[in-house]
Design an enzyme around this catalytic site. Structure first.
Site, mmCIF file in Angstrom:
data_model
loop_
_atom_site.group_PDB
_atom_site.id
_atom_site.type_symbol
_atom_site.label_atom_id
_atom_site.label_comp_id
_atom_site.label_asym_id
_atom_site.label_seq_id
_atom_site.Cartn_x
_atom_site.Cartn_y
_atom_site.Cartn_z
ATOM 1 N N ASP A 249 42.272 31.977 36.855
ATOM 2 C CA ASP A 249 42.528 31.395 35.525
ATOM 3 C C ASP A 249 41.428 30.477 34.995
ATOM 4 O O ASP A 249 41.530 29.974 33.874
ATOM 5 C CB ASP A 249 43.878 30.665 35.513
ATOM 6 C CG ASP A 249 43.973 29.540 36.550
ATOM 7 O OD1 ASP A 249 42.921 29.016 36.979
ATOM 8 O OD2 ASP A 249 45.109 29.187 36.920
ATOM 9 N N GLY B 212 49.429 24.885 46.794
ATOM 10 C CA GLY B 212 50.093 25.812 45.871
ATOM 11 C C GLY B 212 49.902 27.279 46.173
ATOM 12 O O GLY B 212 49.742 28.082 45.261
ATOM 13 N N THR B 213 49.933 27.611 47.450
ATOM 14 C CA THR B 213 49.830 29.031 47.792
ATOM 15 C C THR B 213 50.872 29.395 48.837
ATOM 16 O O THR B 213 51.124 28.613 49.760
ATOM 17 C CB THR B 213 48.408 29.421 48.276
ATOM 18 O OG1 THR B 213 48.437 30.752 48.812
ATOM 19 C CG2 THR B 213 47.845 28.463 49.311
ATOM 20 N N SER B 214 51.463 30.585 48.660
ATOM 21 C CA SER B 214 52.463 31.047 49.622
ATOM 22 C C SER B 214 51.801 31.539 50.906
ATOM 23 O O SER B 214 52.473 31.761 51.903
ATOM 24 C CB SER B 214 53.297 32.163 48.988
ATOM 25 O OG SER B 214 52.435 33.165 48.505
ATOM 26 N N CYS C 222 26.572 52.632 31.255
ATOM 27 C CA CYS C 222 27.000 53.905 31.866
ATOM 28 C C CYS C 222 28.198 54.513 31.152
ATOM 29 O O CYS C 222 28.703 55.543 31.583
ATOM 30 C CB CYS C 222 27.318 53.699 33.342
ATOM 31 S SG CYS C 222 28.763 52.656 33.600
ATOM 32 N N ASN D 79 52.723 21.516 48.687
ATOM 33 C CA ASN D 79 53.552 22.595 48.161
ATOM 34 C C ASN D 79 54.993 22.084 48.081
ATOM 35 O O ASN D 79 55.442 21.397 48.986
ATOM 36 C CB ASN D 79 53.469 23.808 49.126
ATOM 37 C CG ASN D 79 53.880 25.106 48.469
ATOM 38 O OD1 ASN D 79 54.895 25.160 47.780
ATOM 39 N ND2 ASN D 79 53.099 26.157 48.680
ATOM 40 N N CYS E 235 31.165 50.481 28.705
ATOM 41 C CA CYS E 235 29.954 49.857 29.227
ATOM 42 C C CYS E 235 28.725 50.363 28.467
ATOM 43 O O CYS E 235 28.600 51.565 28.235
ATOM 44 C CB CYS E 235 29.831 50.203 30.708
ATOM 45 S SG CYS E 235 28.303 49.664 31.445
ATOM 46 N N CYS F 172 32.200 46.891 34.400
ATOM 47 C CA CYS F 172 32.651 48.255 34.137
ATOM 48 C C CYS F 172 33.279 48.856 35.388
ATOM 49 O O CYS F 172 33.031 48.415 36.505
ATOM 50 C CB CYS F 172 31.530 49.114 33.567
ATOM 51 S SG CYS F 172 30.341 49.654 34.781
ATOM 52 N N HIS G 80 39.343 35.939 44.081
ATOM 53 C CA HIS G 80 39.972 37.059 43.365
ATOM 54 C C HIS G 80 39.405 37.285 41.974
ATOM 55 O O HIS G 80 40.021 37.946 41.146
ATOM 56 C CB HIS G 80 41.498 36.835 43.300
ATOM 57 C CG HIS G 80 42.159 36.935 44.642
ATOM 58 N ND1 HIS G 80 43.396 36.417 44.922
ATOM 59 C CD2 HIS G 80 41.746 37.510 45.790
ATOM 60 C CE1 HIS G 80 43.716 36.662 46.186
ATOM 61 N NE2 HIS G 80 42.728 37.316 46.733
#
Ligand code: NAD
Length: 266
Positions: free
Chosen positions: A118, A205-207, A168, A231, A165, A141, A133
C-alpha cells in the site's frame, strides 16, 4: 475510544524499548494489520460489493488476470483509489521516528521489511524499506516485466484497459506478487540476511501464515534474534516470540515510541 495501556503492558513496552535501544540493527516486519487503523481493509475484507463474487485467486493471480484482464485491472484500480484516499497512521509514523533516531547513531542500522503493497510506510517517511510483495502504485508488463508508468491525469474514456507495454505490447499489470508467483529475487535474500543479522525484530500486524514471507521472523528466531510482536490477536508466530504486545499497532507503536525516547534520552 482510545485504547488504554495497563501496567503490565507498560512494563512490556519498557522492556521492548530497552531491547530496541541496545540493538545495533533493528528490523521491523509488517503485514496488513499495520494499515488497518488507516482504514485499509485486509485482502478478504476488500472483497465486498462488486467484488464479493470473486475469489482472491480470480483477482490476484496470473490465470485470473489472463481470464479477465479488465476486471482485474479495475479491482486494483479500486484498491489503489482506496489506499490513495487514506493517510498513514501513528503506527507508520512511530516507525519513521524510530528509523530517524537510529540513523543518527553511528554504527546502528534500521530495516523495515513489509508484506504490504500500500506504500503507506513510504508515504509516512520510512526510507529503508524492503517490499516483499511489491507495490500497488508500480506497474510492469506481463510478459517481460518491463516497467510501465501510468500517464498522469484522467485516462481517456476509450483508453484500452489494461494498457499495453511500449516495448513488447504485452498487457500491463500491477507490480505486486500474485498467488503462485515467486517473491522478488533481490528482496527475498536481502530480507533473509536482515533476519540473520538484526539483533531484534519487531513483527507487526501479520498473521504470519503467508509463505515464504512468514519464514523471515522464523529465521530471525532460529538465529537467536529477539522477536517482539504487536498484534491484537495471537498469530502463528506468537508461540515463539520473546514478547507479545497485544493490541492495535497505532496505539502500541506510539506508546513504544514514547518509551523508546525515555530510554535513549532519559
Ligand atoms: P493478514 O490479513 O493475514 O493478517 C492481518 C493481521 O493483522 C492479523 O494477525 C490481525 O490480527 C492483525 N491486526 C488486525 N488489526 C490490527 C491492528 N489494528 N494492529 C495490528 N495488527 C492488527 O495479513 P498479512 O499477514 O499481511 O498477510 C496477508 C497478505 O495480503 C500479505 O501478503 C499482504 O501482502 C497482503 N495484503 C496487503 C495489504 C496492504 O498492503 N495494506 C492489505 C491486505 C492484504
Amino acid at each position: 475510544m482510545a485504547e488504554k495501556i495497563n501496567t503490565s503492558q507498560q512494563e512490556q513496552l519498557a522492556l521492548a524499548a530497552q531491547w530496541l535501544a541496545e540493538a545495533n540493527h533493528v528490523a521491523v516486519f509488517t503485514g496488513a494489520g499495520v494499515s488497518k487503523e488507516s482504514g485499509i481493509p485486509t485482502f478478504r475484507d476488500a472483497q465486498t460489493g462488486l467484488w464479493a463474487n470473486y475469489s482472491p485467486e480470480d483477482l490476484a493471480s496470473r490465470p485470473g488476470f489472463l481470464k479477465n484482464p479488465r476486471m482485474v485491472w479495475e479491482w486494483y484500480d479500486s484498491r489503489r483509489n482506496k489506499v490513495w484516499d487514506v493517510e498513514p497512521n501513528d503506527g507508520h509514523r512511530a516507525l519513521v521516528a524510530l528509523e530517524k533516531w537510529i540513523e543518527t547513531q553511528p554504527g546502528k542500522q534500521f530495516t523495515l521489511i513489509t508484506q504490504n503493497i500500500d506504500n503507506l510506510h513510504q508515504r509516512a517517511g520510512s526510507r529503508n524499506v524492503l517490499e516483499l510483495h511489491g507495490n500497488i502504485f508500480r506497474y510492469k508488463c506481463l510478459d517481460q516485466n518491463h516497467p510501465y508508468r501510468i500517464p498522469e491525469g484522467p485516462l481517456a474514456e476509450d483508453a484500452e484497459l489494461p494498457p499495453r507495454c511500449e516495448w513488447c505490447d504485452s498487457m500491463v499489470r500491477p507490480d505486486v506478487v500474485w498467488f503462485g508467483e515467486m517473491l522478488p529475487d533481490d528482496i527475498l535474500p536481502q530480507s533473509y540476511q536482515v533476519a540473520r543479522e538484526a539483533d531484534v525484530m519487531l513483527v507487526i500486524g501479520t498473521s504470519c501464515v503467508v509463505y515464504p514471507a512468514a519464514d523471515i521472523p522464523v529465521t530471525a528466531k532460529k538465529f537467536g534474534r529477539r522477536l517482539i510482536e504487536i498484534n491484537p490477536e495471537e498469530s502463528a508466530l506468537s508461540p515463539m516470540v520473546d514478547l507479545l504486545l497485544k493490541g492495535p499497532s497505532a496505539v502500541l507503536l506510539r506508546s513504544l515510541q514514547n518509551e523508546f525516547l525515555e530510554t535513549v534520552v532519559g
